[in-house]
Design an enzyme around this catalytic site. Structure first.
Site, PDB file in Angstrom:
ATOM      1  CB  SER A 126      95.399  73.306 -19.579  1.00 46.82           C
ATOM      2  OG  SER A 126      96.621  72.620 -19.648  1.00 46.82           O
ATOM      3  CE1 TYR A 150      92.265  69.075 -20.657  1.00 54.38           C
ATOM      4  CE2 TYR A 150      94.507  69.894 -20.404  1.00 54.38           C
ATOM      5  CZ  TYR A 150      93.225  69.751 -19.922  1.00 54.38           C
ATOM      6  OH  TYR A 150      92.896  70.298 -18.696  1.00 54.38           O
ATOM      7  CE  LYS A 154      90.412  72.380 -20.120  1.00 59.47           C
ATOM      8  NZ  LYS A 154      89.235  72.771 -19.293  1.00 59.47           N
TER       9      LYS A 154
END
Length: 323
Positions: A126, A150, A154
């Protein structure tokens, strides 16, 4: 030979499954695969004898061994706790986005050592891995500095995939996907879910709320283009890939205001009037930390593609889901 898709029952996983089947019918599937295994909490909705569902938790070692075996030539790792959910539940995000990812890599490593054929991996990352002060357009080798749980997890996944590839345990490709818009169905736990909601809901006659300033820049891709790029990524020869396997997949830079203007052009004034501004600091803190534009000239040279303009992206949704 088969390809495994974690998160294969979801929206993107289902689309990818259908596209891979189409490529198989045409004799052009990546890695000459002739079957697909979906590993997810629910069965794949794709009804085809070439699709097999393994249902359960990605962290379950027994299920991993069922899904990834000696016939596995490639894996798409799509399953994850998304941005909003990761911020709300750190422990769940760690268990799924880090611990289960490492278990998956270890299973692929074991299969590669047993067969002498390291499987290919496409790991969907991402743009949330970036943060801090950034230039207008992020260059290819810009350092990761995530500003969210997040993004941090990632980034950890990217480091693991790159190291397992460097060691020859597997042949990884890290695809930092743009935000996908317009997604069909219901809103999900991603902080960027509004990037579909402010279009999808009004086009269906439903009111929607915009949680970020209209000047917010978004790096976007239509679902069709995102799937085409995922299929392409699996088939790129390793010799053509960079030493660091992280790739910023092409998108288009669009402000929220421009998205709303596209909504009005495609859906009319009545659709545009259904969107109201309701600022949400939680969403802004995450989404507004992400970059809105990237230098992707080398990725385009590798054969990745991008959408022409955002009006066409909105029309794709209308054609695919409303016509």
């Amino acid at each position: 030979m088969k390809i495994v898709i974690t998160g294969g029952a979801g929206f993107l996983g289902s689309m990818l499954t259908r596209e891979l089947l189409t490529r198989m019918d045409a004799g052009g599937a990546p890695l000459e695969a002739d079957g697909i295994t979906s590993l997810d909490l629910a069965p794949s909705p794709v009804d085809d004898p070439r699709v097999h569902s393994v249902v359960g938790n990605l962290a379950d070692q027994t299920l991993l061994e069922q899904a990834i075996d000696h016939d596995t030539v490639g894996v798409y790792h799509l399953a994850a706790v998304l941005s909003g959910g990761s911020e709300q539940d750190f422990d769940l995000a760690m268990a799924v986005n880090v611990d289960a990812t490492r278990a998956l890599l270890e299973r692929m490593r074991a299969v590669g050592q047993e067969t002498g054929r390291p499987p290919h991996l496409v790991f969907t990352s991402s743009l949330a891995v970036f943060g801090g002060t950034m230039p207008e357009a992020v260059p290819e080798h810009w350092a990761e500095q995530p500003d969210s749980t997040y993004g941090a997890f990632k980034a950890i996944g990217e480091l693991l995939v790159n190291e397992y590839s460097r060691k020859g345990f597997l042949d990884g490709r890290i695809c930092r996907l743009p935000t996908i818009s317009v997604r069909p169905g219901k809103p999900n736990s991603a902080a960027s879910s509004f990037a579909s909601g402010i279009l999808r809901e009004p086009l269906n006659g439903i009111a929607s709320q915009c949680p970020v300033p209209h000047g917010t820049r978004m790096w976007l891709s239509s679902p069709r283009t995102a799937v085409a790029n995922l299929v392409h990524a699996m088939g790129i020869p390793a010799a053509d890939l960079p030493g660091w396997r992280g790739m910023n997949i092409p998108g288009i830079c669009v402000t929220v205001q421009e998205m709303l203007e596209s909504l009005e052009r495609v859906g009319g004034q009545d659709a545009r009037a259904l969107v109201t501004d309701v600022p949400d600091r939680r969403v802004m803190d995450i989404v507004c930390s992400w970059p809105g534009d990237f230098d992707v000239e080398r990725m385009l040279g590798l054969g990745f593609v991008r959408d022409e303009d955002f009006d066409d992206v909105v029309r794709q949704y209308v054609d695919d889901h409303l016509s």
